[in-house]
Enzyme design. Structure first.
Site, PDB file in Angstrom:
ATOM      1  CG  PHE A  34      40.300  47.984  28.875  1.00  0.00           C
ATOM      2  CD1 PHE A  34      40.991  47.210  29.778  1.00  0.00           C
ATOM      3  CD2 PHE A  34      40.484  47.739  27.521  1.00  0.00           C
ATOM      4  CE1 PHE A  34      41.870  46.222  29.354  1.00  0.00           C
ATOM      5  CE2 PHE A  34      41.349  46.745  27.088  1.00  0.00           C
ATOM      6  CZ  PHE A  34      42.046  45.982  28.010  1.00  0.00           C
TER       7      PHE A  34
ATOM      8  N   GLY B 222      38.303  38.586  29.963  1.00  0.00           N
ATOM      9  CA  GLY B 222      39.726  38.291  29.935  1.00  0.00           C
ATOM     10  C   GLY B 222      40.350  38.205  31.307  1.00  0.00           C
ATOM     11  CB  THR B 223      39.129  39.188  34.572  1.00  0.00           C
ATOM     12  OG1 THR B 223      37.793  38.676  34.519  1.00  0.00           O
ATOM     13  CG2 THR B 223      39.119  40.616  34.040  1.00  0.00           C
TER      14      THR B 223
ATOM     15  CB  THR C  12      43.429  35.377  37.509  1.00  0.00           C
ATOM     16  OG1 THR C  12      42.908  35.135  38.820  1.00  0.00           O
ATOM     17  CG2 THR C  12      43.319  34.099  36.685  1.00  0.00           C
TER      18      THR C  12
ATOM     19  N   GLY D 284      37.844  44.310  44.829  1.00  0.00           N
ATOM     20  CA  GLY D 284      38.144  44.333  43.402  1.00  0.00           C
ATOM     21  C   GLY D 284      39.614  44.602  43.137  1.00  0.00           C
TER      22      GLY D 284
ATOM     23  N   GLY E 139      40.758  44.741  39.477  1.00  0.00           N
ATOM     24  CA  GLY E 139      40.984  45.030  38.064  1.00  0.00           C
ATOM     25  C   GLY E 139      41.398  46.457  37.769  1.00  0.00           C
ATOM     26  CD  GLU E 140      37.627  49.550  37.392  1.00  0.00           C
ATOM     27  OE1 GLU E 140      37.302  50.467  36.628  1.00  0.00           O
ATOM     28  OE2 GLU E 140      36.852  49.028  38.196  1.00  0.00           O
TER      29      GLU E 140
END
Length: 701
Positions: free
Chosen positions: A234, A461-462, A590, A658, A660-661
């Protein structure tokens, strides 16, 4: 292979899934070379001062203790680019928790016992750890978090704001937040004939390799860093952290392999955190809700060790119509641990304030909060004037409203009630920039029809292995099962870290390019693939260096329903729904995991997570997961993630952004706005814990 048959865009199962659930996946401290020793750091117990004595002789007599390192005897390092890595090099204590010694023993238990027993004496000095909006040490930095200008002004805010028909002037505050990945920061290091090998829990082993090369005065060929499986980061593992340097120092000093896993109680002081912020937002609009003036002014803190400025005002330069704008950052250097990256740095904290202010503006203007955002959706990026490569925020808002049932919402606050529970709904928008860094990769074809892709990506972990295999299979026109991906070692082709939601775009671009070159080479061969196979190598230095004429961002909208207990003050999220515009979704399985994971983290940001600075001791009070409260499954009863299809040709060969965020970015504001709708109280200090909420639910108490 036709587009309909390509594995790219399908919900492929993660290739390492079985290894993870069976325990075959090995993490940084699960590698145990023969003769391995164990190290435990000793943190400073004063907030500022100098070490005057380290009584190493007392613990060297304890069972199993091999060494005690301090500034008196630790290996000398060359000055690192990151000053937080200059550990055990002098007697200065810049903040509480700074490593002042390292104990090495034959077992973890003996190392821990000796570290607890080590006596260290200090000459303590007065310290300052309190962030205030008017701190006399505040200054304006040159930049916020690297490349973003600290101050940007357009038009004439000072004239436009007082003239606006509707005005909002509000200040929003947040405590510090910590990343707390499940796997602590850990390293196993050993030296063999001048070669340093490290297994490190890191988001990018190429960067760790380069840092170790620098501080120990080595050549790149003398260092190998492996980060094969990483149990979350993170952002806190985005750059090298002290444990990897300490482990390598201890291994050099003792001549044996050394494992070092930072105790969780030490993480808060040495691996970074999201800095606390005080954010003043002023919005001026016409009676129609169109924004004419916008100011977002951020006050935050850094440490005396290094400057890190949370770029919380930057998203206000992207989001809404704002002909007259002022966005600025001020920072003060305090005797505190160094802040660093935490999921969606800048955007998460900044959009909490901006989206809360947008909700306040909607109430003041008598407009629906979704409609207000739609009216202020700009055609070009306000800050640069550049056209967006794609911007489907409006579609996210409309689709989210439809799925959430927003049209049934009564705009009046404090109306819905179930017994002691007040119910409310809220919305917020989200944005995150499209980032990409140069990467290298190789693609190899074997005579048996299989392929091997090599790139030093990191899977935190992605599902990076899986999506890179999908990209390769798509270009090669091959079945997914015929592609094997090797990642996680600095001996592989150099690649950037997993951070800034840039991993897949960066690594995938180089994989795509290498596979395209391999296809060309295979077409040129009429005699088939030779026994040694055929390999193609590629890097994206040139492509990434080209400046795009487009503003490239992902966008999203989050909707929340909450309940506020009038007896206890506890707020719980009943429903959370997000819709995102993030380019082409390369793996829906995912991707959904990334979106909902980030949204769950946003629940923690809004309601439970806080790192409280004790002004007397200069220490964060929350040292473990018993006191630092992250959401559990019971806190997330219903969470949904969707996306709109985007065809954006101005990004990378895959057309991806992206993911993830962006899921965390608007979540806290959506929840806070829902709390206002439920209770009628506008609370502007995160997290919204029961002690803050209850007085507004029962004013007579």
């Amino acid at each position: 292979m036709t587009h309909a048959q390509t594995p790219l865009g399908t919900p492929a199962v993660r290739s390492e899934a079985r290894d993870k659930v069976t325990g075959a996946a090995r993490y940084a401290v699960e590698h145990t070379p023969p003769g391995c020793a164990y190290a435990v750091p000793v943190p400073a117990t004063v907030a500022r001062g100098r070490v005057t004595a380290v009584h190493a002789d007392e613990v060297l007599a304890l069972p199993g203790v091999h060494a005690v390192l301090s500034h008196e005897n630790a290996p000398r390092l060359k000055e690192p680019d990151d000053p937080t890595l200059a550990v055990l090099q002098n007697d200065r204590v810049p903040h509480r928790g700074w490593p002042v010694a390292l104990v090495v023993a034959d077992t973890p238990e003996n190392a821990s016992a000796a570290a607890e027993a080590l006596r260290v004496e200090y000459a303590a000095e007065e310290h300052d750890v309190r962030l205030t909006a008017g701190h006399p040490g505040l200054y304006t930095p040159e930049a916020a978090n690297g490349e973003s200008p600290a101050v940007r002004e357009r038009g004439d805010f000072d004239s436009a704001y007082p003239a606006a028909a509707v005005r909002i002037d509000a200040t929003y505050t947040m405590t510090a937040l910590h990343n707390h990945p499940m796997e602590p920061h850990a390293s196993t290091a050993w030296w063999d004939d001048g070669h340093l090998t490290v297994h490190d829990s890191s988001q990018g082993s190429t960067k760790v390799r380069d840092t170790l090369t620098q501080v120990f005065g080595l050549e790149q060929r003398q260092v190998t860093v492996v980060s094969e499986h990483v149990g979350g980061g993170f952002g806190s593992k985005g750059t090298p952290r002290p444990q990897v340097v300490l482990a390598a120092m201890a291994a050099r000093h003792t001549g044996r392999p050394v494992k070092l896993a930072l105790p969780r109680r030490q993480l808060a002081a040495v691996v970074g955190h999201r800095a606390p912020t005080v954010q003043r937002v002023r919005l001026g609009a016409g009676a129609d809700g169109i924004i004419t003036a916008l100011a977002h002014e951020v006050v935050t803190q850094t440490s005396t060790v290094k400057e890190f400025v949370e770029q919380a005002a930057v998203p206000a330069r992207v989001m809404y119509t704002s002909p007259h704008s002022r966005t600025s950052h001020q920072v003060v250097a305090l005797d505190v641990p160094s802040p660093s990256w935490m999921r969606a740095p800048g955007e998460a904290s900044g959009m909490y304030a901006l989206e809360s202010a947008m909700d306040e503006l909607a109430v003041a203007a008598g407009l629906d909060p979704v409609e207000l955002r739609l009216r202020n959706d700009p055609d070009t990026e306000p800050d640069s004037g550049n056209p967006f490569s794609s911007r489907h925020l409006a579609e996210c808002l409309r689709e989210g409203a439809r799925r959430f049932g927003w049209e049934r919402r009564d705009p009046r606050p404090g109306i819905r009630r179930e017994g002691d529970l007040l119910l409310g709904t809220g919305v917020a928008a989200a944005t995150y920039p499209v980032l990409v860094s140069p990467s290298a990769a190789t693609a190899h074809a074997a005579p048996d029809g299989t392929y091997v892709i090599r790139v030093n990506a990191t899977d935190i972990g992605t599902g990076a292995r899986t999506v890179l295999a999908q990209i390769a299979a798509d270009v090669l026109g091959a079945p997914l099962e015929s592609v094997r991906v090797e990642i996680g070692s600095s001996d592989l082709p150099a690649a950037p870290l997993a951070g800034g939601s840039s991993g897949t775009a960066s690594w995938g671009w180089s994989v795509h390019k290498a596979c395209a070159l391999l296809v060309e080479r295979l077409r040129e061969r009429y005699d088939g693939v030779p026994a040694e196979g055929v390999t193609a190598a590629a890097d994206t230095e040139q492509e990434v260096a080209e400046e795009s004429p487009y503003a490239r961002h992902a966008f999203g909208a989050q909707f929340a329903e909450v309940q506020a207990d009038t007896v206890t003050g506890e707020v719980r999220v009943r429903r959370l729904l997000g819709v995102y515009a993030a380019g082409r979704i390369l793996n829906p399985r995912t991707a959904r995991s990334q979106f909902i994971g980030a949204m769950a983290m946003g629940i923690g940001m809004a309601l439970t997570e806080e790192s409280t600075m004790d002004p007397a001791f200069g220490d964060f009070a929350e040292h473990d997961l018993a006191s630092y409260h992250v959401p559990s499954c019971a806190d997330v009863p219903a969470i949904e993630a969707y996306w709109v299809d985007e065809d954006d040709p101005h990004l990378n060969p895959m057309g991806s952004k992206g993911i993830g965020e962006i899921g965390i970015v608007g979540t806290a504001a959506a929840i806070a706005n829902a709390v206002h709708h439920a209770t009628g109280a506008r609370l502007r200090d995160l997290p919204l814990t029961p002690d803050k909420v209850l007085p507004y639910l029962n004013p007579a108490r």
